[in-house]
Design an enzyme around this catalytic site. Structure first.
Site, PDB file in Angstrom:
ATOM      1  N   SER A 151      -9.253  -4.688   5.029  1.00 30.64           N
ATOM      2  CA  SER A 151     -10.167  -5.315   4.074  1.00 30.64           C
ATOM      3  C   SER A 151      -9.959  -6.815   4.010  1.00 30.64           C
ATOM      4  CB  SER A 151      -9.949  -4.719   2.689  1.00 30.64           C
ATOM      5  OG  SER A 151     -10.623  -5.475   1.723  1.00 30.64           O
ATOM      6  N   TYR A 164      -4.527  -3.582  -4.474  1.00 31.86           N
ATOM      7  CA  TYR A 164      -5.315  -3.148  -3.321  1.00 31.86           C
ATOM      8  C   TYR A 164      -5.138  -4.167  -2.192  1.00 31.86           C
ATOM      9  CZ  TYR A 164      -9.592  -2.168  -0.620  1.00 31.86           C
ATOM     10  OH  TYR A 164     -10.491  -1.886   0.375  1.00 31.86           O
TER      11      TYR A 164
END
Lengths: 259, 452
Positions: A151, A164
């Site tokens: 990501s 995250y």
């Protein structure tokens, strides 16, 4: 809709781990269209078998459903051994955005974010790499590959989602190391950096349309990059530019940004 | 999540709300409190409008296909177009299809849609072997005409109020070719048209287009179109190449990029259409001599334009569709046409068809008799006229179609659907809190106005 014959992939299998994500499903459709057979692994085996039935009916390929839990490490080696016919490609598409605010208060939730995005991938992909490395020696012409979805959040820790983000940063670093390790064996490792994607994971998040991709756009990039044996793919190049700037901002300024 | 306008196909009424698109039909994706599930939002009115909408658009998996019996099980978000893309090349077709292929399987069941073959094949639900319902409680319930028949009956035509339709098994029809042999007949008045419809009842597919503007002796003049599936031999004779015999429809050719301004739409309403229908009626055609037509233009004449609803302007439009008991049809249809003409309303597309027997399901629309379907630009003066048309229909024991309705009264609804008490009972058992509701269900008193 059936693949055009002759199908060079008729005996080849790809394993998709976390097959119920929007991106994973779009990839499955694209690979199935090219005639690949698929192992579909998900925490929810019932959903995986529905997807398997769909792909088999639409494209005339073989598809098998498997129960797979990314955070249940002890089962990983066993799962990979059972996964037959042995796949020559793997896509790790599992992951979770989690609830950042809750995770700040609840250690269990924080750990889940780290495990589902990072440690789980380390565990299964290490098993995969060992297996691929050994098999590649015997069957050098087979197009083995490993791909995993990381990501943009892993490029720099941000106030709003650094749990995250740090997990994905770990994953990106892990994949880069794994790539180097498998380089002599000739097995490509692909890191996918999708940017914002409209999926269940981002449902309820207001996404800026200009930099948000559809799942199928990500899938197209993944399938193409696997074919090209690419190392890293940024699905929308604009993200690369954005993070070129963000990465070089001095920490003294970056820490004041509230996003 | 920001609110967006939630609109139906007729663009009236709308409300501000949130529509979510989960990947799979599962209870975890249900919004809190009251919500509605919708697919492609082709209902004309508020049957597909609610402040919180769960879209079934991504639920598109095929689950099983029995090649011998033609039994297809798939998820409810699959559109009829997508089912055809899969089935036609293998020699199968939908047993019943509405006038557009851009509706979802779930929507087709929930509205118990009908097609040009209702007199021969019944409505859509007759060919549904099983439905998998996901109740608001999260429980999964399988129902079929034999298994929990009362739930099955309430779900077919139940407007999505009995539970979330996850998947269903549909019995497809075997076809030799994707073409139909079509015949067109012209009738100079309503009596002639109805006599034609009755006389041609042996054809599997029939539908009549009516010129609403003709009055006096020509009132109710129009065309009857009939058809049946063409055999391979007919196609061979006509010289259609073999690779086209089971060809699938193509994507829409045109797309209306914007909604037309209101004045254009009302101008068309005021002058254009009156003359258009006159010209249409006089178009030279090869009457009664059959021609071979692909299923796409035969069943879906409007699908070649994407978003054709935008042609009606910002104000949107209303469809009004009723069914009248057979013995009262001739007089009722005439009265409806007269009422429209007196009020100066011109319907753009007017359809007349003879239904076969209904299935007796509580909210299923079809019953034996004639249906008349009209559509109008939305103007303020339209509403009182439609109320008068409703009166004509319920006074004769007819009813109004829920999938097209946007404005009928709760009284008209209750009078037209005698199965309503039975439906309420099932609704209460499956969804005691009244979580599943459209604005239409609120308007018609199927649930309380203020949801959980």
């Amino acid at each position: 809709m059936k693949p055009t014959r002759p199908n060079a992939n008729a005996k080849r299998w790809i394993a998709i781990l976390g097959c119920e994500s929007g991106i994973a499903r779009a990839c499955a459709h694209r690979w199935a269209r090219e005639g690949w057979n698929l192992h579909l692994a998900s925490r929810n085996k019932e959903e995986a078998s529905r997807t398997a039935a769909d792909l088999a009916l639409r494209y005339g390929i073989q598809a098998k459903a498997w129960a797979f839990d990314a955070v249940d490490y002890p089962t990983h080696a066993g799962f990979w051994k059972k996964c037959a016919p042995a796949p020559t490609g793997v896509l790790a598409a599992f992951g979770t955005l989690g609830d950042h605010d809750r995770a700040l208060r609840d250690g269990g939730a924080a750990r889940f974010i780290l495990d589902a995005n990072f440690t789980g991938a380390v565990s299964i992909l290490t098993a995969v790499a060992d297996d691929f490395g050994a098999r590649k020696k015997k069957r050098a012409s087979e197009p083995f590959f490993i791909a995993a979805i990381s990501s943009v959040a892993g490029e720099r820790g941000r106030r709003s989602n650094y749990l995250y983000g740090s997990a994905k940063a770990g994953l990106t670093a892990f994949l880069s190391g794994l790539r180097s390790r498998l380089q002599p064996a000739g097995i490509p490792v692909l890191t996918v950096i999708p940017g914002f994607v409209r999926t269940d994971m981002t449902a309820g998040v207001a996404l800026p349309p200009l930099v948000t991709a559809e799942p199928d756009e990500v899938a197209r990039a993944i399938v193409r990059s696997v074919k090209k044996r690419a190392d890293v793919v940024w699905v929308r190049p604009v993200w690369r530019l954005i993070f070129l700037v963000l990465r070089h901002l001095p920490e003294s300024i970056f820490k004041r940004l509230s996003f | 999540m920001r609110n967006k306008p939630i609109a139906p196909w007729g663009r009236f009424p709308t409300c501000e709300g949130v529509e979510t698109f989960p990947e799979t039909p599962r209870a975890a994706a249900f919004p809190a409190g009251r919500f509605l599930v919708r697919g492609l939002a082709r209902s004309y009115g508020d049957a597909c409008v609610q402040r919180r909408v769960l879209s079934s658009r991504k639920w598109k998996r095929l689950l099983a296909f029995d090649q011998k019996k033609g039994l297809l099980t798939c998820e409810a978000g699959l559109s009829l177009a997508e089912i055809l893309e899969y089935a036609v090349p293998q020699g199968w077709f939908l047993p019943v299809t509405p006038g557009t292929k851009w509706v979802s399987l779930g929507g087709a069941i929930a509205s118990d849609v009908h097609g040009k073959n209702h007199h021969a094949a019944g409505s859509f639900s007759r060919h549904v072997a099983e439905i998998e319902l996901l109740l608001p409680s999260g429980e999964v319930l399988r129902t079929s005409p034999k298994r929990r028949p009362e739930v099955f009956a309430a779900t077919c035509g139940g407007m999505g109020l009995t539970g979330v339709i996850r998947s269903a098994t549909l019995k497809l029809e075997k076809i030799e070719t994707a073409y139909l042999s079509q015949s067109v007949y012209r009738a100079e008045n309503l009596a002639e048209l109805m006599a034609l419809i009755e006389a041609r009842g042996g054809e599997p597919f029939t539908v009549a287009w009516l010129d609403v503007n003709a009055s006096g002796k020509s009132m109710g003049r129009g065309h009857l179109i009939t058809g049946h599936w063409a055999s391979a031999r007919e196609l061979e004779k006509a010289g259609i190449p073999r690779e086209k015999w089971l060809s699938v429809h193509r994507p829409p050719k045109f797309k209306l990029p914007w909604t037309l301004p209101n004045f254009v739409a009302s101008l068309a309403n005021a002058v254009g259409w009156k003359w258009a229908s006159w010209v249409y009626h006089r178009l030279p055609r090869k009457y009664a001599s059959p021609s071979l037509v692909h299923y796409d233009p035969f069943f879906y004449p409007l699908d070649f334009i994407d978003d054709w609803n935008r042609a009606y302007g910002e104000n949107g439009f209303l469809q009004w569709q009723c069914v009248l008991p057979r013995e009262k049809s001739a007089e009722g249809v005439r009265l409806i046409l007269e009422t429209c003409q007196k009020a100066g309303l011109h319907s753009f597309v007017t359809v007349l068809k003879l239904f076969g027997k209904g299935n007796g399901y509580p909210l299923s629309f079809p019953m034996e008799g004639y249906i008349l379907c009209l559509d109008f630009n939305r103007t303020e003066r339209l509403f009182p006229v439609l109320d008068r048309l409703d009166e004509i229909v319920v006074a004769r024991g007819g009813r109004i179609y829920l999938a097209k309705d946007a404005r009928m009264s709760a009284r008209t609804f209750a009078k037209g659907y005698p199965g309503l008490p039975a439906f309420r009972k099932i609704k209460k058992a499956l969804d005691p809190e009244g979580r599943l509701a459209s604005l239409q269900a609120e308007r018609l008193g199927l649930v309380t106005r203020r949801g959980p």
